[in-house]
Each structure stands twice: as C-alpha cells, then as structure tokens.
Design a protein around this motif. Structure first.
Motif, PDB file in Angstrom:
ATOM      1  N   GLN A 144       0.856  -1.188   0.000  1.00 60.25           N
ATOM      2  CA  GLN A 144       0.000   0.000   0.000  1.00 60.25           C
ATOM      3  C   GLN A 144       0.891   1.237   0.000  1.00 60.25           C
ATOM      4  N   THR A 145       0.355   2.353  -0.473  1.00 59.54           N
ATOM      5  CA  THR A 145       1.164   3.580  -0.455  1.00 59.54           C
ATOM      6  C   THR A 145       1.128   4.270   0.908  1.00 59.54           C
ATOM      7  N   SER A 146       0.406   3.679   1.866  1.00 55.65           N
ATOM      8  CA  SER A 146       0.235   4.347   3.166  1.00 55.65           C
ATOM      9  C   SER A 146       1.549   4.637   3.887  1.00 55.65           C
ATOM     10  N   GLY A 147       2.598   3.845   3.600  1.00 56.38           N
ATOM     11  CA  GLY A 147       3.906   4.115   4.216  1.00 56.38           C
ATOM     12  C   GLY A 147       4.394   5.525   3.914  1.00 56.38           C
ATOM     13  N   ALA A 148       3.941   6.072   2.784  1.00 62.65           N
ATOM     14  CA  ALA A 148       4.347   7.435   2.417  1.00 62.65           C
ATOM     15  C   ALA A 148       3.859   8.435   3.461  1.00 62.65           C
ATOM     16  N   GLN A 149       2.749   8.102   4.150  1.00 56.09           N
ATOM     17  CA  GLN A 149       2.260   8.975   5.234  1.00 56.09           C
ATOM     18  C   GLN A 149       3.335   9.134   6.303  1.00 56.09           C
ATOM     19  N   HIS A 170      -1.978   0.567  -8.826  1.00 57.52           N
ATOM     20  CA  HIS A 170      -1.490   1.903  -8.460  1.00 57.52           C
ATOM     21  C   HIS A 170      -2.434   2.593  -7.483  1.00 57.52           C
ATOM     22  N   GLN A 171      -1.842   3.296  -6.563  1.00 63.21           N
ATOM     23  CA  GLN A 171      -2.647   4.014  -5.575  1.00 63.21           C
ATOM     24  C   GLN A 171      -2.191   5.467  -5.492  1.00 63.21           C
ATOM     25  N   ILE A 172      -3.085   6.294  -4.961  1.00 68.53           N
ATOM     26  CA  ILE A 172      -2.676   7.645  -4.598  1.00 68.53           C
ATOM     27  C   ILE A 172      -3.047   7.842  -3.134  1.00 68.53           C
ATOM     28  N   GLU A 173      -2.034   8.051  -2.334  1.00 69.99           N
ATOM     29  CA  GLU A 173      -2.227   8.230  -0.904  1.00 69.99           C
ATOM     30  C   GLU A 173      -2.407   9.715  -0.628  1.00 69.99           C
ATOM     31  N   GLY A 174      -3.268  10.034   0.325  1.00 67.55           N
ATOM     32  CA  GLY A 174      -3.433  11.436   0.701  1.00 67.55           C
ATOM     33  C   GLY A 174      -3.367  11.571   2.209  1.00 67.55           C
ATOM     34  N   SER A 183      -4.892  16.663  14.621  1.00 64.82           N
ATOM     35  CA  SER A 183      -5.633  15.516  14.094  1.00 64.82           C
ATOM     36  C   SER A 183      -5.471  15.538  12.580  1.00 64.82           C
ATOM     37  N   GLY A 184      -5.890  14.445  11.938  1.00 63.10           N
ATOM     38  CA  GLY A 184      -5.703  14.432  10.490  1.00 63.10           C
ATOM     39  C   GLY A 184      -6.572  13.380   9.837  1.00 63.10           C
ATOM     40  N   PHE A 185      -6.700  13.512   8.518  1.00 67.46           N
ATOM     41  CA  PHE A 185      -7.353  12.427   7.784  1.00 67.46           C
ATOM     42  C   PHE A 185      -6.413  11.898   6.727  1.00 67.46           C
ATOM     43  N   ALA A 186      -6.702  10.659   6.281  1.00 65.74           N
ATOM     44  CA  ALA A 186      -5.878  10.035   5.252  1.00 65.74           C
ATOM     45  C   ALA A 186      -6.784   9.263   4.317  1.00 65.74           C
ATOM     46  N   PHE A 187      -6.293   9.046   3.119  1.00 66.75           N
ATOM     47  CA  PHE A 187      -7.041   8.199   2.184  1.00 66.75           C
ATOM     48  C   PHE A 187      -6.062   7.547   1.227  1.00 66.75           C
ATOM     49  N   GLY A 188      -6.495   6.409   0.663  1.00 68.37           N
ATOM     50  CA  GLY A 188      -5.684   5.745  -0.351  1.00 68.37           C
ATOM     51  C   GLY A 188      -6.620   5.278  -1.446  1.00 68.37           C
TER      52      GLY A 188
END
Ligand code: DAH
Length: 344
Positions: free
Chosen positions: A175-180, A214-218, A309-314
């Motif tokens: 997953q691209t979440s590691g980029a977070q 492919h993913q786009i992490e935010g 605080s924050g939000f994330a998405f993939g």
C-alpha cells in the motif's frame, strides 16, 4: 645551399603533382613545411653562413616556402571542392520520396489518470511528496509497524505481501500508506500531501484484481481536522474527477491506521448498478479507503494527537480509470494491447 633549396622545392613540386587527395596534401605539408620539415632543417644551418649569404639564402628560403604554401593551398582547395561535390552527389536526398511513418508514443491511460488526480488535489492545496518518500521497496516498519498494523495481521502473511530476499523485513509495499509516515517524520503540521505510486499484492488475478496496481495516498494533518473535512475533500474530488454526479456511498470500514475508517464506493458504470462481472454482481466498485489518522500513528512519528488531528485516504488509480472510461477488466491496463491503449 641555394641549390639544396631549389632541389627540395623541385621534389615538393613533384610530390604535389602526384597528390590526389587532401590527405596527400597534408602529408606533403608535414614533410616540407612542418617544424621538422626539410626547409626548417636548412634554416637551422643559416647561422653558419656569412651575413651576406644569410640574407640571400634566408630570403630565398622564405620565398620558396611561400610559393610552396600557395601551391599547397591551391591544390587543397581544389581537392576540397572535388571531395565535397562527390559527397553531395553520393549523399543526395530525394526529398520527393514519401516519408517513413514513425508511430508516436503517448501517455498510458494510468499515467494520464494519475496526473489528472494529482492535479485535482494540487488545486485543493495538496502537494506531491518527493519520490524518495514513497519507495516501492519498503521495510515492514513503514509498510506495517508505523501504521499500527499488528504483527499477526493477515495482511503481513506471505500470501498477501511479497517479501524480498534483500532482508527478512524488506517487502514490495502492499500500500502507499507508508508514504504517510515518511511525510510526517521529522516534520511539523500542517502537512497536506499526496503520494502516487505502484503497490504489489500476492492476489489471485481477476477482472478487478491484479498483483500490482497503483494508488494515490493522501494525508492532511493540522489542528482541528475533522471527518467533515475528509468527506468534503473527497466529495469535491469525486465531483471534479467524474465531471458529472455519480451515485457514491461512504461505507463504514476498518483500517488499523485510521479511526474511524470508511470506504467509498462509486456505482458501477458497466451495469449502472444492476450487477455484472466487473463489480462481481454488487453494482458498486470500491475506489478508496480513508479515515481519521489513528492517534497511535501520530504518536509514533512524534506528533501530539492531543493538539493535532488528520485524515488520510488511499485510492485505486485503476478503479478510478475503469469507472470513468468504462474499462471492464483491470488486466486491459497491463497486457499492452495497442487496440486498447490507442483509444485514450
Ligand atoms: N492502504 C489502504 C489499502 O490499500 C487504503 C487506505 C485506507 C489508505 C485508509 C488510507 C486510509 O490512507 O486512511 O487498502
């Protein structure tokens, strides 16, 4: 010495007559006129002559060398013109011949879709993480541990994740979440980034799933970020990306790195919600996972969850392209069939 000079000049003139190319001319120039050439050898001996003879022989030597230089130049120009003419004749290009068709390459649909999505988020204030903060080969720490994924989580199983032989803890990221984590480490909020990239999973391949995609992490971390902000940003993204309104639903879900978590589905374009092979009969295709960043994840990178605080998405790039362009099988993106690729 005078005779000697005249003799050399005669020899040089003979040589010049036999010359047939620029190369020959240069050889003659070397033989007679260079520093080690025959005239120079004579000039070196001038010092042994009387002043009177020095003057006579010296000026004769100069005259002869000048004459030879002129003759060489004349011949050189003649050969140069001849060689050039021959070259022009042999290499003539017939500009009336029809040209050769060279097909032009173009962006792959996944590249243009990724760029389009990234641009939308840039217009919403997100920046793109640098490449080194989003590597495809990751340690388990970034792919799992720092994202609060427990050691016994099934995603860590070799059946789901590709482990490498580089070291036991090095994986092809799932997953691209590691980029977070890379984006937050050593930085202070506000952090508002997207990270596009390829991910790998040990999947059984079918119309919706491939073993790489492919993913786009935010990620958006700041003071007072709420679930309302997350919904607002994602709805805005969907509105811009699809251009028209598409039936969409937020579904409650679970991810170890977000709390609460949700998934977003968009109605299947192939069957308009009736159910088909592409959506495996459900009428919906999941395009992303998201949620509020888990306090444990923030703590792990040294950000105080009581302040921030924050939000994330993939999101899945293939899924988004399938839903926009009615591509009914994910494998079409990867088998390089020009009949498919040419359409976009
Ligand atoms: N990484 C998740 C996946 O590949 C998707 C995801 C879910 C990303 C929630 C997120 C998130 O950033 O907050 O299935």
């Amino acid at each position: 010495m005078k005779e000697q000079l005249e003799k050399i000049y005669e020899c040089a003139t003979e040589d010049l007559k036999k010359a047939s190319s620029i190369n020959d001319i240069e050889e003659i120039r070397g033989k007679y006129l260079s520093r080690k050439g025959e005239f120079n050898e004579i000039k070196k001996n001038l010092k042994n002559l009387s002043d009177e003879d020095k003057r006579i022989v010296g000026s004769l030597a100069n005259e002869i060398t000048r004459k030879l230089e002129d003759a060489l130049k004349l011949k050189h120009d003649e050969f140069y013109r001849k060689e050039l003419n021959e070259k022009l004749k042999n290499e003539r290009i017939d500009i009336t011949l029809p040209g050769k068709f060279i097909p032009r390459g173009k962006e792959h649909l996944l590249t243009s879709t990724t760029n389009e999505i990234v641009r939308i988020f840039q217009s919403l204030g997100f920046s793109v993480v640098p490449q080194e903060h989003s590597p495809e080969v990751e340690t388990e720490y970034y792919n799992f541990d720092a994202l609060n994924v427990p050691k016994d989580h099934p995603a860590r199983d070799v059946q789901d994740t590709f482990y490498t032989e580089i070291a036991p803890n090095v994986v092809l990221r799932s997953q691209t979440s590691g980029a977070q984590i890379h984006a937050m480490e050593g930085k202070n909020p506000p952090i508002r980034v997207v990270a596009p990239g390829r991910v790998y999973r040990n999947e059984n391949i079918n119309a919706r799933k491939n073993n790489f995609f492919h993913q786009i992490e935010g990620l958006y971390v700041d003071k007072d970020i709420t679930f309302g902000d997350l919904k607002g940003v994602l709805n805005e993204f969907i509105r811009i990306y699809f251009g028209t309104s598409r039936p969409t639903r937020f579904r409650n879900s679970f991810f170890p790195f977000t709390e609460p978590s949700a998934e977003v589905d968009v109605q299947c374009i192939m069957c308009e919600g009736k159910g088909c092979r592409t959506c495996s009969g459900t009428g919906w295709l999941e395009i992303l996972g998201c949620g509020m960043v888990d306090p444990n994840v923030l703590k792990g990178v040294g950000i105080d969850p009581d302040v921030y605080s924050g939000f994330a998405f993939g999101m899945g790039v293939e899924r988004l392209a399938m839903l926009k362009y009615a591509v009914d099988d994910i494998r079409l993106f990867f088998n390089n069939d020009e009949r498919f690729l040419k359409q976009f």
